[in-house]
Each structure stands twice: as structure tokens, then as C-alpha cells.
Design a protein around this motif. Structure first.
Motif: not given
Length: 169
Positions: A10-12, A55-58
Motif C-alpha cells: 500500500l503506497d501512500s 495499491y497506490r492510495l492517491y
């Protein structure tokens, strides 16, 4: 770090980055958007041994607005420690060293002024003083190293170490 058992990341899109404001002379640790190359590298943390997913969270639009590469750390840091070590290695100044990404001259001038105030460099010729030679040997930033050098002169090193350990952490 890549672990073979990790299948998802998970990439913030954020990182903690040290930045130096030459106007105030203060370094700060801020949470900022990561560069495109940094985000792409995070994707590489999965999928090396077997299939994985990041999963990019942006939004993608946010990714496109980011700088392509992270600004080199030497351009984001206070340079008093670097200048002190350059002088200890025999370099006359920052112009004598071939930096890949050369910092601004004003930041080096601020570093030199601070080292002179701390007594690490001579105000007349910029050479290392005895205190400066001791400060180079300590794995501390110059301001904190100066505390230890002065404490040794006054016979209170033991007492000052609790303060130094707090400042260095």
C-alpha cells in the motif's frame, strides 16, 4: 527491503523528508509527496519472486504532478557538518570539492559563519581550530559536539552527556 512473502504494497505516496530553510536556519522533518521515481521504486518491492500488487492510495493525476526525482539530500540539509569534514580532509572550501549536485554558496556561507561562531574554524583564515579538530572526531552535529568539547575543558562531560543524548536523538 524486499521480502519474498510480501504480495501487496500500500503506497501512500508520502515520505518524511528533512528540509533546510536557509532563511530561518532551521532543519525540519516534513511529510511530503514522494517523487515519481520513488513511487515507482515502491512498486518494485513486490513481484520479484512471484506475482504481487501495489495499491497506490492517491490519484494518477497526483502522480503526474510530482517531480520526476527526489531532490538530492545535500541540497536539502544544513551544511555545517559537511563543511567541517571537508576542512578536516584538507579541502580549502566547497569550491575545492567536485560535488555532483553543488549546494548554493549562501548555504555554505551560513555554515562557515556558524562554524566560526562555534570556534571550530578560525575567523582569520578559516582553518580548523583545536576545538574543530575535536568536533570532527565526534559523531555529532557541530553545535552538539561543541557542547562536549567545552564540557571536557570544564570537567563536566558526564553531566552534559544526558543533554547531548537527548539532543542527538
Amino acid at each position: 527491503l524486499t521480502l519474498p512473502t510480501v504480495k501487496f504494497v500500500l503506497d501512500s505516496g508520502l515520505i518524511k523528508e528533512v528540509d533546510y530553510c536557509r532563511d530561518t536556519g532551521i532543519e525540519s522533518l516534513a511529510i511530503v509527496p514522494h517523487s515519481q521515481s520513488g513511487c515507482i521504486q515502491r512498486t518494485g518491492r513486490v513481484g520479484r519472486v512471484s506475482e504481487g500488487m501495489c495499491y497506490r492510495l492517491y490519484p494518477e493525476a497526483s502522480f503526474e504532478l510530482r517531480p520526476p526525482y527526489t531532490k538530492p539530500e545535500i541540497l536539502r540539509r544544513k551544511l555545517d557538518t559537511i563543511l567541517l569534514h571537508l576542512r578536516a580532509l584538507g579541502f580549502e572550501g566547497p569550491d575545492a570539492f567536485d560535488f555532483v549536485d553543488k549546494p548554493d554558496e549562501k548555504v555554505f556561507a551560513q555554515a562557515k559563519d556558524e562554524l566560526i561562531k562555534l570556534g571550530a574554524l578560525s575567523s582569520t583564515n578559516g582553518d580548523l581550530t583545536n576545538a574543530g579538530k575535536l568536533m570532527v572526531a565526534l559523531p555529532l552535529v557541530p553545535r552538539v559536539g561543541r557542547l562536549v568539547v567545552e564540557a571536557a575543558k570544564r570537567g563536566c562531560v558526564r553531566e552534559i552527556l544526558s543533554y547531548v543524548s537527548f539532543l542527538a536523538s
